[in-house]
Scaffold this active site. Structure first.
Site, PDB file in Angstrom:
ATOM      1  N   GLY A 154      40.342  18.088   1.654  1.00  0.00           N
ATOM      2  CA  GLY A 154      40.883  16.793   2.040  1.00  0.00           C
ATOM      3  C   GLY A 154      40.527  16.464   3.475  1.00  0.00           C
ATOM      4  O   GLY A 154      40.635  17.306   4.358  1.00  0.00           O
ATOM      5  N   THR A 187      42.881  20.952   8.706  1.00  0.00           N
ATOM      6  CA  THR A 187      43.801  20.680   7.610  1.00  0.00           C
ATOM      7  C   THR A 187      45.030  19.967   8.136  1.00  0.00           C
ATOM      8  O   THR A 187      45.595  20.380   9.150  1.00  0.00           O
ATOM      9  CB  THR A 187      44.242  21.949   6.852  1.00  0.00           C
ATOM     10  OG1 THR A 187      45.252  21.613   5.896  1.00  0.00           O
ATOM     11  CG2 THR A 187      44.778  23.014   7.784  1.00  0.00           C
ATOM     12  N   VAL A 188      45.422  18.905   7.459  1.00  0.00           N
ATOM     13  CA  VAL A 188      46.645  18.203   7.862  1.00  0.00           C
ATOM     14  C   VAL A 188      47.871  19.057   7.589  1.00  0.00           C
ATOM     15  O   VAL A 188      48.929  18.839   8.190  1.00  0.00           O
ATOM     16  CB  VAL A 188      46.791  16.843   7.139  1.00  0.00           C
ATOM     17  CG1 VAL A 188      45.666  15.901   7.526  1.00  0.00           C
ATOM     18  CG2 VAL A 188      46.884  17.010   5.635  1.00  0.00           C
ATOM     19  N   ASP A 189      47.759  20.049   6.707  1.00  0.00           N
ATOM     20  CA  ASP A 189      48.905  20.870   6.331  1.00  0.00           C
ATOM     21  C   ASP A 189      49.314  21.862   7.418  1.00  0.00           C
ATOM     22  O   ASP A 189      50.403  22.444   7.333  1.00  0.00           O
ATOM     23  CB  ASP A 189      48.603  21.638   5.043  1.00  0.00           C
ATOM     24  CG  ASP A 189      48.470  20.724   3.843  1.00  0.00           C
ATOM     25  OD1 ASP A 189      49.212  19.728   3.773  1.00  0.00           O
ATOM     26  OD2 ASP A 189      47.616  20.997   2.973  1.00  0.00           O
ATOM     27  N   ARG A 232      51.980  21.160   0.129  1.00  0.00           N
ATOM     28  CA  ARG A 232      52.192  21.819  -1.157  1.00  0.00           C
ATOM     29  C   ARG A 232      53.104  23.031  -1.020  1.00  0.00           C
ATOM     30  O   ARG A 232      54.112  23.159  -1.724  1.00  0.00           O
ATOM     31  CB  ARG A 232      50.843  22.245  -1.734  1.00  0.00           C
ATOM     32  CG  ARG A 232      50.898  22.971  -3.049  1.00  0.00           C
ATOM     33  CD  ARG A 232      49.492  23.327  -3.500  1.00  0.00           C
ATOM     34  NE  ARG A 232      48.681  22.126  -3.620  1.00  0.00           N
ATOM     35  CZ  ARG A 232      48.619  21.386  -4.716  1.00  0.00           C
ATOM     36  NH1 ARG A 232      49.309  21.733  -5.775  1.00  0.00           N
ATOM     37  NH2 ARG A 232      47.859  20.311  -4.755  1.00  0.00           N
ATOM     38  N   TYR A 252      47.299   9.057   1.133  1.00  0.00           N
ATOM     39  CA  TYR A 252      46.126   9.061   1.990  1.00  0.00           C
ATOM     40  C   TYR A 252      46.350   8.320   3.311  1.00  0.00           C
ATOM     41  O   TYR A 252      45.603   8.535   4.272  1.00  0.00           O
ATOM     42  CB  TYR A 252      44.942   8.421   1.272  1.00  0.00           C
ATOM     43  CG  TYR A 252      44.293   9.302   0.218  1.00  0.00           C
ATOM     44  CD1 TYR A 252      44.877  10.503  -0.185  1.00  0.00           C
ATOM     45  CD2 TYR A 252      43.100   8.932  -0.376  1.00  0.00           C
ATOM     46  CE1 TYR A 252      44.285  11.296  -1.144  1.00  0.00           C
ATOM     47  CE2 TYR A 252      42.494   9.729  -1.338  1.00  0.00           C
ATOM     48  CZ  TYR A 252      43.092  10.912  -1.725  1.00  0.00           C
ATOM     49  OH  TYR A 252      42.508  11.702  -2.669  1.00  0.00           O
ATOM     50  N   LEU A 253      47.359   7.449   3.370  1.00  0.00           N
ATOM     51  CA  LEU A 253      47.597   6.711   4.613  1.00  0.00           C
ATOM     52  C   LEU A 253      47.843   7.667   5.776  1.00  0.00           C
ATOM     53  O   LEU A 253      47.378   7.441   6.891  1.00  0.00           O
ATOM     54  CB  LEU A 253      48.798   5.775   4.444  1.00  0.00           C
ATOM     55  CG  LEU A 253      48.687   4.692   3.375  1.00  0.00           C
ATOM     56  CD1 LEU A 253      49.989   3.903   3.297  1.00  0.00           C
ATOM     57  CD2 LEU A 253      47.517   3.760   3.683  1.00  0.00           C
TER      58      LEU A 253
END
Length: 421
Positions: free
Chosen positions: A13, A142-144, A192, A297-298
């Site tokens: 992503g 990673t945004v996570d 997640r 996705y924003l």
């Protein structure tokens, strides 16, 4: 000894700042043209290597490459493609080596998360096995924020800033309307197995009782009765309740609230839909009028609200990857190191971590970052998060909207037979 070419690719992503890392890689490689020849970018990640679809970045102007720094998305195309174990599908690895040989590529820079670091690690091992040396360097993204061995992951600071801002803004809306309209608002964010983005929503708070009033983490088992009781108490106390929930919110048996039957290419269950499920619980049990939003996705593409710290770090790990390779390092990932400092100033530097330590490892929120009731964060967590969203780095605007890079994406001529992926 001939000058080797390099291959850079984006994976998983995308984020608001992954292209800043690409900018760091390409600009640094151009400054060392005596040691690195052409720099190719994989068209759609590692698939670009398997399909021999190599974008010649030399065809892009310096101004275009510089504009990647303020462009969201994955400029060269990303992918979710997980290489099998070497012993299960050696042909894939041999294909990558063959493509790299055909185009004189000796450096491989892979920009992604844990699965991507696994890919880089496996290619490093295989190249050694077959005697074709490839210098493999990982670039975190990673945004996570769930990669180990790095203080933070480029991409996270910007999504954290966006989510905190969005919660702060929408909370004013709910506060204005709650007397005769919406009393419960639920925002669903990505995450997640790790709730870092959910935790970042708490940065919207200025006082203890400010929204968001409740956070639902994947690290904490969801209890319907506890959730509804707290929603009712908060509405009774404040007139309204703002909740931020991770897409990975799950019951004690591990079942996701929003799990579907489909999976992505990495084998991950497709998630999304936690917010409407929670909203229905509230409506059915408490009768409150509600609204919900899935920012989806924003949150990861909002370059107009990127964290300046995040942009700088994303560029820095890209630059460091090339510098590491030229220093002879191999099989490592560039990392962010938080330094000790006086006056609580945020000071960071670039470090490194072995790819084998990072591959397929998820760093969840530590227990002491989550409040005792499991529904909010602690001061320690807030102190960790706050520096990561500091500063604004606006893209240029034209006609009222942002201006982003437009690449030519000229493909290098193929030299090998087609390979079925």
């Amino acid at each position: 000894m001939s000058v080797k070419n390099a291959f850079y690719a984006q994976s998983g992503g995308v984020t608001a700042v992954i292209n800043a890392s690409a900018c760091g890689v390409i600009e640094t490689a151009r400054r060392h043209s005596d040691k690195i020849g052409k720099l190719y970018a994989g068209h759609n990640g590692i698939l670009g290597a398997l399909r021999e679809e190599l974008i010649d970045t030399c065809e892009e102007t310096n101004d275009t490459i510089a504009s990647l720094r303020h462009t969201p998305g994955g400029a060269f195309g990303s992918c979710r493609y997980k290489l099998a174990r070497i012993e299960d599908n050696e042909a894939e690895y041999q294909r990558i080596v063959d493509v790299f040989k055909a185009h004189n590529i000796g450096y491989f820079f892979y920009n992604g998360g844990g699965d991507s670091m696994d890919t880089a690690y496996k290619i490093s091992l295989y190249s050694q096995k077959v005697g074709y040396p490839i210098t493999c360097i990982g670039i975190p993204k990673t945004v996570d924020n769930d990669l180990p061995a790095t203080d933070t992951c480029p991409g996270f600071g910007s999504v954290a800033k966006y989510v905190a801002t969005s919660v702060k803004e929408t909370s004013r809306d709910i506060e204005s309307m709650h007397e005769s309209s919406t009393k419960v608002f639920i925002m669903e964010v990505m995450g997640r197995h790790a709730g870092w983005i959910t935790a970042a929503a708490a940065l919207a708070m200025e006082e203890d009782n400010d929204p968001p009033h409740m956070l639902l983490f994947p690290e904490i088992d969801f209890c319907r009765e506890t959730f509804l009781a707290k929603v009712e108490r908060i509405v009774n106390e404040h007139g309204y309740c703002v909740i931020v929930a991770s897409e990975g919110t799950h019951y004690a048996d591990g079942t996701f609230l929003s799990a579907s039957r489909s999976t992505d290419a990495f084998g991950h269950v497709q998630l999304g839909g936690t917010a409407p499920i929670l909203a229905r619980m509230v409506k059915d049990s408490l009768g409150y009028k509600y609204h919900w939003a899935v920012v989806d996705y924003l949150q990861r593409s909002a370059r107009h609200l990127a964290s300046a710290v995040d942009v700088e770090q994303a560029y820095a790990v890209g630059r460091a990857a090339v510098e590491f390779a030229l220093e002879g390092k191999n099989g490592v990932m560039a990392s962010i190191v938080r330094e000790d400092s006086e006056n609580d100033e945020y000071v960071w530097s670039i470090g490194e971590a072995p790819l084998e330590m990072v591959a397929n490892v998820e760093m969840k929120i530590p227990e002491h970052f989550i409040a005792p009731d499991g529904l909010h964060i602690t001061k320690e967590c807030r102190d960790y998060l706050r520096p990561l969203i500091q500063g604004e780095d606006f893209p240029p605007f034209k006609n009222g909207v942002p201006v982003f890079a437009n690449l030519k994406k000229v493909l290098e001529e193929k030299k090998l037979e087609a390979f079925e992926v």
